[in-house]
Design a protein around this motif. Structure first.
Motif, short mmCIF file in Angstrom:
data_model
loop_
_atom_site.label_atom_id
_atom_site.label_comp_id
_atom_site.label_asym_id
_atom_site.label_seq_id
_atom_site.Cartn_x
_atom_site.Cartn_y
_atom_site.Cartn_z
N TYR A 138 0.84 -1.21 0.00
CA TYR A 138 0.00 0.00 0.00
C TYR A 138 0.87 1.26 0.00
N ALA A 139 1.86 1.31 0.87
CA ALA A 139 2.73 2.49 0.98
C ALA A 139 3.39 2.81 -0.36
N SER A 140 3.80 1.78 -1.09
CA SER A 140 4.45 2.00 -2.38
C SER A 140 3.51 2.69 -3.37
N SER A 141 2.21 2.51 -3.20
CA SER A 141 1.25 3.13 -4.12
C SER A 141 1.15 4.64 -3.91
N ILE A 142 1.64 5.12 -2.76
CA ILE A 142 1.63 6.56 -2.49
C ILE A 142 3.05 7.11 -2.31
N GLY A 143 4.03 6.35 -2.81
CA GLY A 143 5.41 6.81 -2.79
C GLY A 143 6.10 6.74 -1.44
N LYS A 144 5.62 5.87 -0.56
CA LYS A 144 6.20 5.74 0.78
C LYS A 144 6.64 4.30 1.03
N THR A 145 7.18 4.07 2.23
CA THR A 145 7.50 2.74 2.70
C THR A 145 6.89 2.59 4.09
N ALA A 146 7.00 1.43 4.70
CA ALA A 146 6.36 1.19 5.98
C ALA A 146 7.28 0.44 6.93
N THR B 138 -5.49 -8.48 5.62
CA THR B 138 -6.42 -7.55 4.97
C THR B 138 -6.38 -6.23 5.73
N PRO B 139 -6.56 -5.11 5.03
CA PRO B 139 -6.48 -3.82 5.70
C PRO B 139 -7.69 -3.53 6.59
N LEU B 140 -7.41 -2.95 7.74
CA LEU B 140 -8.45 -2.39 8.59
C LEU B 140 -8.54 -0.89 8.35
N GLN B 141 -7.36 -0.25 8.15
CA GLN B 141 -7.28 1.19 7.89
C GLN B 141 -6.02 1.47 7.08
N LEU B 142 -6.20 2.18 5.98
CA LEU B 142 -5.07 2.58 5.14
C LEU B 142 -5.04 4.11 5.14
N GLY B 143 -4.12 4.68 5.91
CA GLY B 143 -4.04 6.13 6.02
C GLY B 143 -2.81 6.69 5.33
N ARG B 144 -2.56 7.97 5.59
CA ARG B 144 -1.39 8.63 5.03
C ARG B 144 -0.17 8.48 5.93
N ALA B 145 -0.40 8.20 7.23
CA ALA B 145 0.70 8.07 8.18
C ALA B 145 0.77 6.68 8.82
N CYS C 26 -5.09 -18.33 14.78
CA CYS C 26 -4.52 -17.13 15.39
C CYS C 26 -5.07 -15.90 14.69
N THR C 27 -5.34 -14.85 15.47
CA THR C 27 -5.74 -13.55 14.94
C THR C 27 -4.69 -12.53 15.37
N VAL C 28 -4.18 -11.78 14.41
CA VAL C 28 -3.11 -10.81 14.67
C VAL C 28 -3.54 -9.45 14.15
N ARG C 29 -3.18 -8.40 14.87
CA ARG C 29 -3.37 -7.04 14.37
C ARG C 29 -2.00 -6.38 14.34
N ILE C 30 -1.68 -5.74 13.21
CA ILE C 30 -0.40 -5.07 13.07
C ILE C 30 -0.61 -3.64 12.58
N THR C 31 0.13 -2.72 13.18
CA THR C 31 0.11 -1.32 12.77
C THR C 31 1.48 -0.96 12.23
N ASN C 32 1.49 -0.30 11.07
CA ASN C 32 2.74 0.14 10.44
C ASN C 32 2.73 1.66 10.27
N LEU C 33 3.88 2.26 10.50
CA LEU C 33 4.09 3.67 10.27
C LEU C 33 4.56 3.86 8.84
N LEU C 34 3.94 4.81 8.12
CA LEU C 34 4.34 5.08 6.74
C LEU C 34 5.38 6.20 6.75
N LEU C 35 6.48 5.97 6.03
CA LEU C 35 7.59 6.92 5.98
C LEU C 35 7.90 7.30 4.55
N GLU C 36 8.43 8.49 4.37
CA GLU C 36 8.90 8.90 3.05
C GLU C 36 10.09 8.02 2.67
N LYS C 37 10.18 7.63 1.41
CA LYS C 37 11.32 6.85 0.95
C LYS C 37 12.56 7.73 0.96
N LYS C 38 13.69 7.13 1.34
CA LYS C 38 14.96 7.87 1.35
C LYS C 38 15.71 7.64 0.07
#
Length: 132
Positions: free
Chosen positions: A65-73, A96-103, A120-132
């Motif tokens: 997802y992040a790559s679609s907006i020019g970022k990484t996670a 599957t996504p629960l929330q796809l935001g800008r950050a 097993c049920t897992v929830r993961i949160t990722n921070l989106l960062l600008e690519k370097k």
């Protein structure tokens, strides 16, 4: 011009665990992994193996997802509930996504056995960062 989507590349641990990619898109990432070779000393699928593969699949989903907006996670939080275990066969890991935001992104990752029963049920949160 639209950004091209990042393609999953297995890491060393993923390869050692026998992870295979089945599907990869913004909407869904699916992988499989054998139970044999990923068991703890009592012969059950190791909870740490479940968490490791779920974190990988959930993070891959976030990076796609992040790559679609020019970022990484990068992962910032992961939690799991183990419902039951397995002794043999393979597991399927589906993010599957629960929330796809800008950050931030949040994904649900389900691990099921060959009969489709949830292990097993897992929830993961990722921070989106600008690519370097």
């Amino acid at each position: 011009m639209a950004e091209s989507l990042w393609k999953i590349q297995l890491g060393e641990l993923d390869e050692k665990m026998g992870v295979q990619i089945v599907e990869e898109s913004i909407e869904r990432v699916v992988a499989t992994m054998p139970v044999v070779g990923n068991r703890q000393s009592f012969g059950l699928l190791h909870g740490g193996a479940s968490l490791a593969v779920a974190e990988a699949v959930g993070s891959w989903a976030a990076v796609i997802y992040a790559s679609s907006i020019g970022k990484t996670a990068v992962g910032v939080d992961v939690s799991a509930t183990h419902h039951q275990s397995a002794r043999e066969g393979s597991i399927t890991i589906t993010a599957t996504p629960l929330q796809l935001g800008r950050a931030l992104t949040s994904h649900q990752v389900l691990i099921s056995n060959e009969a489709g029963k949830r292990l097993c049920t897992v929830r993961i949160t990722n921070l989106l960062l600008e690519k370097k």
